[in-house]
Design an enzyme around this catalytic site. Structure first.
Site, PDB file in Angstrom:
ATOM      1  CG  ASP A  86      -2.238   0.734   0.957  1.00 36.60           C
ATOM      2  OD1 ASP A  86      -2.267   1.562   0.031  1.00 36.60           O
ATOM      3  OD2 ASP A  86      -3.216   0.489   1.688  1.00 36.60           O
TER       4      ASP A  86
ATOM      5  CD  GLU B  76      -6.299   5.595   2.863  1.00 42.95           C
ATOM      6  OE1 GLU B  76      -5.287   5.213   3.455  1.00 42.95           O
ATOM      7  OE2 GLU B  76      -6.628   5.198   1.735  1.00 42.95           O
TER       8      GLU B  76
END
Length: 816
Positions: A330, A526
């Site tokens: 990620d 997020e």
């Protein structure tokens, strides 16, 4: 850049994430990080799975072996690295033979967040063509976050976020959505989507809770299989995935939904048995369905970063679960492994990561990884295995053939059948929690008012990951083939012979029979979406609106937009009907299909949605005592009178404040406090609402400050965040106007003088500017100081740290 250009850039109103700051390289501390016993998985305890044999045949493997044999070490290392479009050009691939490119949450083609399908295709084609003409002639994989439809693209079909799909409890619907989404992604030339998310959120304070389908691991597993099948189709031996399908990504491995206190990128402090039972069940299903890729989680299990946990990435995922595809990291997640930086991390590759997601750190990471490969810090066999896995995916996508599979059918974007499917999904996602007196469905001929901040607000109903990362600036104009909830309800009410008006503030010409009040959370993604509790905090205007409607005797139907169940019991008690609508996307007509009766007295659809998570009875999370359990949901056919609910949050809500907000609607929230010297006078003013701002006047040279206990804002720095000043310049001055953040000071005098006097301006200053000027972002005790000479007057409404998706230059450092 000329001064006038950087002034304009700083004042632009935009949101999202900028590319994070690249760190300087440092020597590798460890090639493989040791893992504590309670973070070392025992593969024998885990469920077995296996990528289907049709993923790669012996003939495919022989072809891959031949390619690897002729590759140089530089070409092999290049395959292990992925860069973001905002930090690389196609021409760079001549020197740096990278394996993959991504367009992150705010990386629109050629800097355009509103680019159309043809422009996306042009960008992707440029990278594909450049990679085929350089190095080993291996095309790059191009990935994008298409998490609820091809959500980066205006005009695309935007489906409900996963939490709403979980309420539908319909795997066949999910597979159809996957196929439609894949067709639109492929329609812009893109090969790969970073979806589905297989998280099983346990603490709804987590800002990514809406990316989880449900609290039930079995439903997540069923959905994971269905979405993979929809996105990729069934894999067929010896044949590539066809041009209307794309590679899926099962993410985030593992337990991103199980972190303590719901902290994004936090630590899942749980036993291995709980890790398996609650968080791993979606992965065997996705792998067995043929998922071509898996993404490692930012998060940690019992103190060990997943990006560097060999027992999970290799022993469990690749060996026990038989995953044959590639494991991608990620966003710079490898840099969080102890001993690593974003530009130097052999430990991640040695643990089992195959592809670094290194959006802006790719160049130095390439150099360091190449050096470590030459020195044997990363074994040659591990390099070859990673390259093999990457080539398997490219081969299966039909990218390696003389005539590659074409993915560029632009007409699939926003196609009518896809829009109809999204409308169906919206209707199936709605959960009816209360319908006392049968106020719903709205009867034919009714006079209906649709009101509330979400009534005509595409950003609120679409949520984060829509056009931009945080989704805050999405508008109805971005989706001309969509409808806001208010527009859709009004249209169907009128079609049934009634009257309807849409008014955000609740004004009307004729007293309505029923008011549809659309309220809820503002968009977030997020990290920005992490909250200290799960209480819904209605604004004073919203509370006054409800009170005024009730006093007039108007029936109230609340349509609640949120990315998680929330403690909204007072609102539920005040409402005659209450609908949990989640984040339904762009097809507001799906809401109207259920709420509005047609001329025959019946709506097009009944409520069928069931709660995917328990609905809380207080503001605490995880939810211990639910007001409504998971699986609850009434309908017109199965009605039930709602009980009066508890309105006590059972916790101190005032003590739970965000450290990102320093000045909110004219007030300084805890834990911050306002400081002024005697040179400054202040008064409350109305900027856009009653007393929502304060006007500060400098009668002499002076300092205005917001201070408190130091907070760590390194995460915001690495995420490319900015300091936002939402204000109005009322009187400008000659000379420096200084803004300080932490212990660094910049001169924004030119920006202030360029701002239109008397007009609200949103000024954004990147945190990196303060960092580069010497601020310690790990301990910020004074997030805002304004120093100005006599005569300066400004009205401040909000000051906060937020994400930004544009490149903003720095104002000059103040010279003492």
């Amino acid at each position: 850049m000329r001064k006038s250009a950087w002034m304009a850039a700083v004042m632009l109103t935009c949101s999202g994430t900028a590319i994070s700051r690249a760190e300087q390289p440092r020597p590798s501390i460890a090639a493989t990080m040791p893992t504590a016993p309670d973070a070392t998985a025992n593969p024998a305890l885990w469920p077995a799975a296996k990528s289907p044999s049709s993923f790669s045949t012996p003939k495919d493997e022989a072809r891959i072996s031949a390619i690897i044999a002729r590759m140089t070490l530089e070409q092999k290392v290049g395959q292990l690295i992925q860069a973001d479009t905002s930090a690389i050009t196609p021409e760079d691939l001549v020197q740096y033979p990278l394996g993959s490119i991504l367009a992150g949450g705010n990386s629109g083609p050629f800097g355009d967040e509103r680019a159309n399908a043809a422009t996306w295709d042009k960008l992707v084609s440029a990278f594909h063509d450049a990679s085929r003409k350089s190095g080993a002639g291996i095309p790059v994989l191009f990935g994008v976050d298409a998490v609820h439809g091809h959500s980066n693209l205006p005009g695309a079909t935007i489906f409900p976020h996963n939490i709403g799909l979980g309420a539908a409890r319909d795997p066949a619907l999910i597979q159809r959505i996957g196929a439609a989404t894949a067709a639109e992604i492929a329609g812009t030339g893109i090969d790969w989507t970073f979806a589905p998310t297989l998280a099983v959120p346990q603490d709804l304070r987590w800002g990514r809770s809406y990316e989880g389908y449900a609290a039930d691991p079995a439903l997540v597993a069923a959905y994971g299989k269905a979405m993979v099948m929809g996105l990729q189709g069934k894999l067929v031996a010896g044949k590539p995935v066809n041009g209307s399908r794309v590679a899926a990504t099962a993410k985030h491995f593992l337990a991103d939904g199980g972190t303590a206190d719901g902290k994004d990128q936090g630590d899942a402090k749980i036993s291995e048995s709980e890790l398996i039972a609650k968080h791993a069940m979606g992965y065997p299903a996705a792998i067995n369905a043929g998922a071509l890729t898996v993404m490692a989680s930012f998060s940690t299990w019992n103190g060990a970063k997943n990006h560097g946990n060999k027992s999970l990435l290799t022993d469990v995922l690749k060996d026990r679960m038989g995953f044959a595809g590639l494991v991608v990291g990620d966003w710079n997640g490898h840099g969080q492994i102890p001993g690593c930086t974003v530009t130097d991390c052999p430990a991640a590759i040695n643990a089992g990561l195959d592809l670094f997601m290194a959006p802006d750190s790719w160049k130095l990471l390439f150099a360091n990884t190449l050096r470590e490969a030459r020195e044997g810090v990363i074994p040659a066999a591990r390099i070859d295995d990673a390259v093999r896995r990457i080539l398997r995916v490219k081969l299966k996508l039909g990218m390696m053939d003389a005539k590659p599979v074409q993915r560029s059918n632009h007409v699939m974007v926003g196609a009518a059948p896809h829009l109809a499917l999204a409308r169906e999904a919206v209707a199936k996602s709605l959960v009816l929690l209360k319908n006392d007196g049968g106020v719903l469905p709205l009867r034919p001929g009714a006079n209906v008012l649709v009101t509330g901040v979400g009534a005509d607000n595409m950003a609120m109903q679409a949520g984060g990951w829509t056009i931009t990362w945080q989704g805050t600036d999405t508008t109805a104009a971005d989706f001309p083939n969509g409808q806001t909830i208010g527009q859709a309800i009004a249209t169907q009410v009128v079609a049934a012979g009634g009257k309807a008006s849409v008014s955000n503030d609740g004004t009307f010409a004729t007293k309505p029979d029923v008011a549809i009040v659309v309220l809820g959370e503002r968009p977030y993604a997020e990290f920005q979406g992490d909250v200290p509790d799960i209480a819904f905090r209605a604004t004073a205007e919203e509370e006054n609106l409800i009170a005024r409607l009730k006093a007039q005797g108007t029936k109230i139907v609340t349509v609640f937009l949120s990315g998680r169940p929330m403690f909204a019991n007072k609102l539920i008690n005040q409402s005659d009907a209450f609908v949990a609508a989640w984040l339904p996307g762009t097809q507001g007509a799906g809401v109207a299909d259920v709420l509005v009766a047609r001329a025959n007295g019946k709506p097009l659809r009944d409520f069928t949605g069931k709660l995917p998570f328990a609905w809380p009875d207080d503001a605490q999370s995880p939810v211990v005592k639910p007001a409504f359990p998971a699986g609850y949901g009434i309908s017109y056919a199965r009605s039930a009178k709602a009980p009066k609910l508890n309105e006590d949050p059972r916790m101190d809500l005032a003590a739970a404040a965000s450290t990102d907000n320093f000045f909110v609607r004219g007030n300084v929230p805890a834990p911050w406090h306002l400081g002024m010297d005697g040179a400054i006078t202040v008064r409350s003013v109305d900027l856009s609402a009653q007393e929502d701002a304060r006007q500060f006047t400098w009668n002499a040279d002076g300092v205005l400050s917001i201070e408190g206990s130091p907070v760590n804002l390194m995460r915001q720095l690495d995420g490319g965040f900015v300091l936002l000043l939402d204000w109005r310049i009322d009187r400008t001055v000659v000379g420096p106007v200084k803004v300080s953040f932490g212990d660094a000071t910049l001169d924004i005098g030119d920006l202030v003088r360029a701002a239109p006097v008397g007009t609200t301006t949103q000024m954004r200053i990147p945190l990196r500017c303060f960092h580069d000027a010497g601020a310690n972002l790990a301990a910020v005790g004074a997030p805002l100081r304004l120093t100005a000479p006599a005569g300066f007057t400004a009205t401040l409404r909000n000051a906060k740290v937020e994400s930004s998706g544009i490149s903003i230059p720095c104002p000059p450092i103040h010279q003492k």
